[in-house]
Write a protein that holds these residues in place. Structure first.
Motif, PDB file in Angstrom:
ATOM      1  N   LEU A  15       0.828  -1.209   0.000  1.00 36.00           N
ATOM      2  CA  LEU A  15       0.000   0.000   0.000  1.00 36.00           C
ATOM      3  C   LEU A  15       0.862   1.258   0.000  1.00 36.00           C
ATOM      4  O   LEU A  15       0.555   2.233  -0.700  1.00 36.00           O
ATOM      5  CB  LEU A  15      -0.926  -0.011   1.214  1.00 36.00           C
ATOM      6  CG  LEU A  15      -2.066  -1.043   1.185  1.00 36.00           C
ATOM      7  CD1 LEU A  15      -2.840  -1.015   2.488  1.00 36.00           C
ATOM      8  CD2 LEU A  15      -3.006  -0.772   0.008  1.00 36.00           C
ATOM      9  N   ALA A  16       1.937   1.228   0.795  1.00 38.87           N
ATOM     10  CA  ALA A  16       2.827   2.391   0.829  1.00 38.87           C
ATOM     11  C   ALA A  16       3.487   2.606  -0.524  1.00 38.87           C
ATOM     12  O   ALA A  16       3.573   3.741  -1.028  1.00 38.87           O
ATOM     13  CB  ALA A  16       3.884   2.204   1.916  1.00 38.87           C
ATOM     14  N   LEU A  19       0.947   3.930  -3.025  1.00 41.87           N
ATOM     15  CA  LEU A  19       0.679   5.354  -2.776  1.00 41.87           C
ATOM     16  C   LEU A  19       1.812   6.222  -3.299  1.00 41.87           C
ATOM     17  O   LEU A  19       1.584   7.245  -3.967  1.00 41.87           O
ATOM     18  CB  LEU A  19       0.472   5.573  -1.272  1.00 41.87           C
ATOM     19  CG  LEU A  19       0.235   7.019  -0.827  1.00 41.87           C
ATOM     20  CD1 LEU A  19      -1.028   7.572  -1.473  1.00 41.87           C
ATOM     21  CD2 LEU A  19       0.151   7.110   0.691  1.00 41.87           C
ATOM     22  N   SER A  22       1.900   6.163  -7.062  1.00 41.73           N
ATOM     23  CA  SER A  22       0.776   6.923  -7.611  1.00 41.73           C
ATOM     24  C   SER A  22       1.049   8.421  -7.547  1.00 41.73           C
ATOM     25  O   SER A  22       0.771   9.155  -8.505  1.00 41.73           O
ATOM     26  CB  SER A  22      -0.499   6.587  -6.833  1.00 41.73           C
ATOM     27  OG  SER A  22      -0.824   5.216  -6.959  1.00 41.73           O
ATOM     28  N   LEU A  23       1.586   8.877  -6.420  1.00 37.39           N
ATOM     29  CA  LEU A  23       1.894  10.296  -6.291  1.00 37.39           C
ATOM     30  C   LEU A  23       2.977  10.719  -7.279  1.00 37.39           C
ATOM     31  O   LEU A  23       2.856  11.754  -7.955  1.00 37.39           O
ATOM     32  CB  LEU A  23       2.333  10.602  -4.857  1.00 37.39           C
ATOM     33  CG  LEU A  23       1.262  10.451  -3.773  1.00 37.39           C
ATOM     34  CD1 LEU A  23       1.866  10.673  -2.390  1.00 37.39           C
ATOM     35  CD2 LEU A  23       0.122  11.436  -4.013  1.00 37.39           C
ATOM     36  N   SER A 165       4.589   0.845 -12.302  1.00 36.14           N
ATOM     37  CA  SER A 165       4.168   0.985 -10.905  1.00 36.14           C
ATOM     38  C   SER A 165       3.732  -0.360 -10.327  1.00 36.14           C
ATOM     39  O   SER A 165       4.098  -0.712  -9.197  1.00 36.14           O
ATOM     40  CB  SER A 165       3.018   1.992 -10.796  1.00 36.14           C
ATOM     41  OG  SER A 165       3.439   3.280 -11.202  1.00 36.14           O
TER      42      SER A 165
END
Length: 465
Positions: A15-16, A19, A22-23, A165
């Motif tokens: 998840l980290a 995130l 994605s950023l 990603s």
């Protein structure tokens, strides 16, 4: 279903990473989008300026075909760049599909967007008016660039970004799994060491030195639990042995006397004597059982409920009167001193039972003619009731265990026969239980030939004199 720490760590890593990617991907996509838009604007602006200069210096209808030829040369075969010249004079017009463009041309001068039939993506346009020159009237110049190449570039970038990603998240998950396995290895070793413990290895302790700091505190706490558990286990074993010993003696007496009575013919008085002796043993058994049941209720958290505010000295005096005949036989005296005006809310029956056990213990371990003192002390936080008697000193290692069940100090201290006083090792344990039921505690001291044992009642139950 058990929740694995490793799986949770891997999920959090994933998840980290998702995130973060994605950023970063959103930021890169925004940068690329802005750069492509700027590139389109620069290209449109350059072509518009060049074309406007060429048209602006040409006002002869005879030379206009040369302008048209030049514009056709500048137009690629795929139509990615388009030119239109709109004019009220048909001699100074240029471009394919002028009628459609004239209907769509509603935008003011400057940058704009134009959508034509048959095209998937719109055209980015720059529109401007060129002042009249010689015979040429004012015309509107439209330079358009197809957005398809830029959109395809953004689309390809997005696909690559998502793919990279997801690949990055997968790599992070694999790496996170390995990190979690390595990081949790000391915890697994600690778990294996803990699983090897058993009733026969309670003295074993978990090693602290090779563990990381985060697990050291847990190991210290666990070792503390093991130490307390070992003490409780040993105490339980001793308690079971003491119970068996205490019950075995009266049972053996009952069985032995009954067997002797039945071994030959007996008269009625003889049987009555046997039954009387058996009754005494049965009373002793009942006393032990009742005391054990009382202690069990106290261990389960039962508290004193029938509280009555009364004088502590008065209740102590009533208990001393109960021992009047026993004291006279032993030529002993009991003196009550201290804060005789102190009052507290107590359950009188329990209080008298605790005092009876303390006086019984003092009489049992005192020589004939001894002076026993009961001292009532009013303190800010509690009322202390202490019973002191002269006698042989008790070593410090025995004092903390005086209130354990069935615990007795060395038999040399016992100046009287146990059976005479019907003691079975639960008296001081009951004192401790009664003090706990009132919210208080117990204490013991042995110095200068005087042994002092007592209990306290919290100040919340007491009234200052």
């Amino acid at each position: 279903m058990k929740r694995s720490i490793t799986v949770r760590l891997v999920a959090m890593f994933a998840l980290a990473a998702l995130l973060i990617f994605s950023l970063i991907g959103s930021a890169l996509y925004g940068v690329l989008q802005r750069e492509l838009a700027r590139h389109q604007q620069d290209e449109l602006n350059t072509r518009f300026l060049d074309t406007r200069y060429m048209i602006g210096h040409n006002g002869d209808p005879a030379r206009w075909p040369r302008v048209q030829t030049k514009l056709e040369t500048l137009t690629p075969a795929d139509g990615s760049i388009r030119y239109w010249v709109l004019s009220d004079d048909p001699r100074f017009q240029y471009g394919k599909g002028l009628a459609d463009v004239e209907q769509l041309d509603r935008n003011p001068n400057g940058m704009g967007i134009m959508s034509l039939r048959g095209r998937e993506y719109p055209l980015h346009t720059m529109i401007g008016t060129i002042e009249p020159f010689q015979e040429r009237p004012a015309v509107r110049l439209i330079v358009a660039v197809d957005a398809a190449p830029y959109m395809h570039t953004l689309h390809a970038f997005m696909i690559a970004l998502v793919g990279l990603s997801l690949l990055g998240v997968l790599l992070v998950m694999l790496l996170g799994y390995w990190i979690a396995q390595v990081g949790l290895r000391p915890l697994k070793q600690l778990s294996s060491a803990a699983q090897s413990l058993g009733p026969k290895t309670l003295s074993q302790r978990l090693q602290i030195s090779p563990l990381p700091g985060e697990l050291s505190d847990l190991t210290i706490a666990f070792n503390g639990v093991l130490e307390r558990m070992e003490g409780a286990y040993n105490q339980l074993e001793a308690f079971n042995a003491d119970v068996a010993h205490e019950l075995r003696t009266p049972l053996a007496n009952l069985i032995g006397e009954t067997q002797v009575a039945l071994s030959r013919q007996r008269t009625a008085p003889q049987f009555e004597e046997v039954l009387q002796s058996n009754l005494e043993e049965l009373e002793r058994l009942r006393s032990i059982i009742n005391d054990m049941l009382f202690l069990a209720r106290a261990d389960q958290g039962e508290a004193a409920t029938s509280l009555v505010r009364t004088s502590i000295a008065q209740e102590v005096g009533k208990t001393v009167e109960f021992f009047e005949f026993l004291l006279d036989d032993s030529k002993m005296t009991v003196k009550v001193a201290g804060d005789v005006s102190a009052e507290a809310s107590i359950e009188t029956s329990l209080f008298k039972r605790a005092m009876s056990n303390l006086l019984h213990n003092a009489i049992q371990h005192s020589s004939p003619g001894a002076a026993i003192a009961v001292t009532i002390t009013q303190e800010p936080e509690a009322i202390r009731i202490a019973v002191s008697n002269p006698g042989k000193p008790i070593s410090d290692n025995h004092l903390p265990r005086l209130f354990d069940r069935f615990y007795r100090v060395d038999a040399a201290r016992n100046d009287k026969d146990q059976s005479q006083l019907h003691g079975h090792g639960l008296g001081l344990a009951i004192v401790k239980a009664i003090a706990k039921m009132h919210g208080g505690g117990v204490f013991a001291d042995s110095t200068d030939g005087t042994t002092t044992i007592g209990f306290s009642i919290p100040a919340s139950h007491a009234t200052m004199p």
